[in-house]
Each structure stands twice: as structure tokens, then as C-alpha cells.
Design a protein around this motif. Sequence first.
Motif, PDB file in Angstrom:
ATOM      1  N   ILE A  37      13.646  42.667 -35.145  1.00 26.35           N
ATOM      2  CA  ILE A  37      14.134  41.576 -34.280  1.00 26.35           C
ATOM      3  C   ILE A  37      13.348  41.564 -32.967  1.00 26.35           C
ATOM      4  CG2 ILE A  37      16.148  40.550 -33.134  1.00 26.35           C
ATOM      5  CD1 ILE A  37      17.930  41.975 -35.205  1.00 26.35           C
ATOM      6  N   GLY A  38      13.043  42.750 -32.448  1.00 24.73           N
ATOM      7  CA  GLY A  38      12.258  42.836 -31.219  1.00 24.73           C
ATOM      8  C   GLY A  38      10.878  42.208 -31.405  1.00 24.73           C
ATOM      9  N   GLN A  39      10.213  42.556 -32.498  1.00 20.50           N
ATOM     10  CA  GLN A  39       8.878  41.978 -32.774  1.00 20.50           C
ATOM     11  C   GLN A  39       8.974  40.468 -32.956  1.00 20.50           C
ATOM     12  OE1 GLN A  39       7.308  44.042 -36.223  1.00 20.50           O
ATOM     13  NE2 GLN A  39       6.964  45.937 -35.098  1.00 20.50           N
ATOM     14  N   LYS A 105       4.602  45.274 -31.008  1.00 27.77           N
ATOM     15  CA  LYS A 105       3.881  44.340 -31.889  1.00 27.77           C
ATOM     16  C   LYS A 105       4.510  42.956 -31.778  1.00 27.77           C
ATOM     17  CE  LYS A 105       1.864  47.107 -35.574  1.00 27.77           C
ATOM     18  NZ  LYS A 105       2.427  48.454 -35.580  1.00 27.77           N
ATOM     19  N   TYR A 106       3.710  41.956 -32.053  1.00 29.55           N
ATOM     20  CA  TYR A 106       4.188  40.579 -32.230  1.00 29.55           C
ATOM     21  C   TYR A 106       3.247  39.957 -33.244  1.00 29.55           C
ATOM     22  CZ  TYR A 106       0.365  39.835 -28.953  1.00 29.55           C
ATOM     23  OH  TYR A 106      -0.876  39.855 -28.356  1.00 29.55           O
ATOM     24  N   TRP A 267      -5.736  43.875 -39.908  1.00 20.60           N
ATOM     25  CA  TRP A 267      -5.371  45.131 -39.242  1.00 20.60           C
ATOM     26  C   TRP A 267      -6.011  45.241 -37.870  1.00 20.60           C
ATOM     27  CZ3 TRP A 267      -1.078  46.985 -40.642  1.00 20.60           C
ATOM     28  CH2 TRP A 267      -0.662  47.000 -41.979  1.00 20.60           C
ATOM     29  N   ALA A 268      -7.235  44.689 -37.737  1.00 23.71           N
ATOM     30  CA  ALA A 268      -7.887  44.728 -36.417  1.00 23.71           C
ATOM     31  C   ALA A 268      -7.033  43.950 -35.410  1.00 23.71           C
ATOM     32  CB  ALA A 268      -9.298  44.145 -36.506  1.00 23.71           C
ATOM     33  N   VAL A 269      -6.548  42.778 -35.817  1.00 22.40           N
ATOM     34  CA  VAL A 269      -5.743  41.962 -34.894  1.00 22.40           C
ATOM     35  C   VAL A 269      -4.417  42.674 -34.600  1.00 22.40           C
ATOM     36  CG1 VAL A 269      -4.596  39.737 -34.555  1.00 22.40           C
ATOM     37  CG2 VAL A 269      -6.826  39.813 -35.673  1.00 22.40           C
ATOM     38  N   LEU A 276      -7.702  37.326 -28.719  1.00 24.64           N
ATOM     39  CA  LEU A 276      -7.005  37.129 -27.443  1.00 24.64           C
ATOM     40  C   LEU A 276      -5.873  38.126 -27.170  1.00 24.64           C
ATOM     41  CD1 LEU A 276      -6.828  33.226 -27.175  1.00 24.64           C
ATOM     42  CD2 LEU A 276      -8.273  34.788 -25.885  1.00 24.64           C
ATOM     43  N   ASN A 277      -5.810  39.247 -27.894  1.00 23.14           N
ATOM     44  CA  ASN A 277      -4.693  40.188 -27.659  1.00 23.14           C
ATOM     45  C   ASN A 277      -4.550  40.549 -26.177  1.00 23.14           C
ATOM     46  OD1 ASN A 277      -5.600  40.513 -30.490  1.00 23.14           O
ATOM     47  ND2 ASN A 277      -3.912  41.969 -30.635  1.00 23.14           N
TER      48      ASN A 277
END
Length: 311
Positions: A37-39, A105-106, A267-269, A276-277
Motif C-alpha cells: 500500500i505504501g508503494q 519503491k514506487y 530492474w535498472a529502473v 528520471l529517478n
Amino acid sequence: ETPEFLAAFQARIDADEKIEPNDPMPAAYRKTLIRQIGQHAHSEIVGMLPEGNWITRAPTLRRKAALLAKVQDEGGHGLYLYSAAETLGVSRKQMTEELVSGRAKYSSIFNYPTQTWADIGAIGWLVDGAAIMNQVPLCRCSYGPYARAMIRVCKEESFHQRQGYEIMLKLAEGSPAQKEMAQDALNRWWWPSLMMFGPPDGASEHSDQSTRWKIKRFTNDELRQKFVDATVPQAQRLGLSLPDPALAWNEAEGRYDYGEIDWDEFWAVVKGHGPLNKARVAARKKAWEDGAWVREAALAHAKKRAARQSV
Ligand code: ACO
């Protein structure tokens, strides 16, 4: 946690009972929900950034009003979801601090840039379309507050999807340059949209347990397949082509086959190395810091009122 306690909890899940905030629950169930839920909440909040980028540049007043409403809805979804997570004993402050420190994470999708107006169409159509596919089953998830929050969220997502598709339709039926813009946006957003559903089932570490707990009702690959099957005819209606030479109708299986997803890119993202992370996290950090005075003032006001009432 005794085996009897865990068995009694699983029996409630198996009987399709909803679990509510004050019910006893295994620590791992609570932890999984706080994580998911947080993500999810963070995804809604960070998701405001790529589209917010186009509010001042929407081509007409009507488009601007719709986009503004959509971005506001996403802020609302984030707040709903933070509240649902708070019922599990984590504070919004804690969750936000995790986000702005880059630890949380998002959704990977929001680390890609919105380069043209057609990207707003592609995001509404594909990203919100994928979100609905994933979220409709969450309306039946075993945790009551999350399931209930998802009902309204899905209704609003459905409006978002339509406004996106309608932008694409307008562009696809417009001048050759407009059609080309729509095709270019589709080319860039298609694969990242498929990645939204998460890693393939074989690499999805949480799926088995989350399915047993009825947090997840379908696997990542099942939902991805449903999304592909629903979206291909919509692309055909637009007269646009999907950027996947392997895409083909599989008569025997009654579904579309599609090409290999670039899991290295995914996985890189996810690990923070997308286009844009850094900018996304920096934008949220700035908003959190710029808003500190509002939180302090609201707290001071609340304290003053409480003191006045207790006299
Ligand atoms: N982007 C970023 N991280 C991801 C993604 C993604 N698209 N997919 C999976 N991951 C992460 C998981 O969070 C997990 O990391 P963690 O262990 O550090 O938490 C890891 O990759 C392994 O994946 P799974 O074991 O498959 O994780 P899970 O069972 O949680 O399934 C899923 C992932 C499908 C995204 C699930 O969490 C979910 O349904 N979440 C709710 C919906 C949601 O968050 N939507 C956000 C986008 S929609 C929108 O906001 C408009």
C-alpha cells in the motif's frame, strides 16, 4: 505466533472474510500490506509529476481542465492509500521520509519523461489502463480498508483512461504530424507499461504468499496478458501499430503472444537508474521541505485550539 493462530487467520482468509485494522493478523501480513500500500501510495503521488509537467501546456482550456482534475485525483488516491496504510500502524510522515530519502519503491513507469502532448494521451490510455487492470482485483483484496479505497480509485482511473484514449484518438485522426506524434508516444510507452505489472511470475518473490493471503488475486503475468489482450484492439481502432514485431494472435490459446520484455531495463529502473529517478525523488523532497511551514502552522493552530477548549 502459534501454528493455531496462523491457521485460524488463514481460515478467515479462505472464508473470504475481510480483515479489519483492529483484527489480529500475522506480522508478515501486516508488513506485506504496508509495503504494497505504501508503494502504491507513493506511485500515485510521484505519478502526478510527469503529467503535472503538461498542465501549463495543454492545447485547449478543456484539455487543461480535464488534466488538472486527473492530476488532482491522483493526489487524492495517494492520500486515501496513505490513510489505508496508516490503519496498519505506520505514519504518513514515516512513509514520506522513506520516499524523499530515495529508500521507498514506487512504480517504475513514473521515471520516464513526458516529451510531447501525445505522451499525456498515451499515459492515460496505457498507464491508467494498466493500473485499472491491476487495481480492479484489489477491490476484492482481503484487507478491508485497502479493498474499499480501491473502489473509488478504480472509478476515477476509468475516467482517466478514457480521457487519455480520447486524446490519442484525436491525434490519430488528425494531421500526419499529429498521427506521427501519437505513434511516437505509443512506441515509447508501450514496453514500460507492460513492465508496470512487475517481474515475470518466476521472479516475483511475493506473489505466492500474497496470493494465499488474497492480497493478490492474479499473478503479474496473468494481469499483463489481460492488459495486452484488451489493448491490442484499441490500438487497431486508433490505426496505430504496437512496437512489437512478435505480437500475434494465438488462436489455440485465445490470446495475443507478445515479445520478450527487457527485464534488464526494468530492474535498472526499479533500482534507481531510470531516466528520471533522481529528478522525481528530488521534486518530492523539495515539496516536502517547502511544505514544512504549513505542517508546523497547522500543528500550532491545533495545539492552540486544544488549549483553548480545555480551559
Ligand atoms: N515498479 C517498481 N517496483 C516494482 C514493480 C514496478 N512496476 N513491480 C514490482 N516491483 C518490485 C516490488 O515492489 C518488489 O520489491 P520489494 O520486495 O522491495 O517490495 C519486487 O519488485 C518484486 O516484485 P513482486 O514480488 O512481484 O512484488 P508484488 O507481489 O508486490 O507485486 C505489484 C508487484 C504487482 C506492483 C503489486 O505490488 C501491486 O499490485 N501493487 C499495487 C498496485 C500499484 O502499486 N500500482 C502502482 C502503479 S498504478 C498508479 O499509481 C497509477
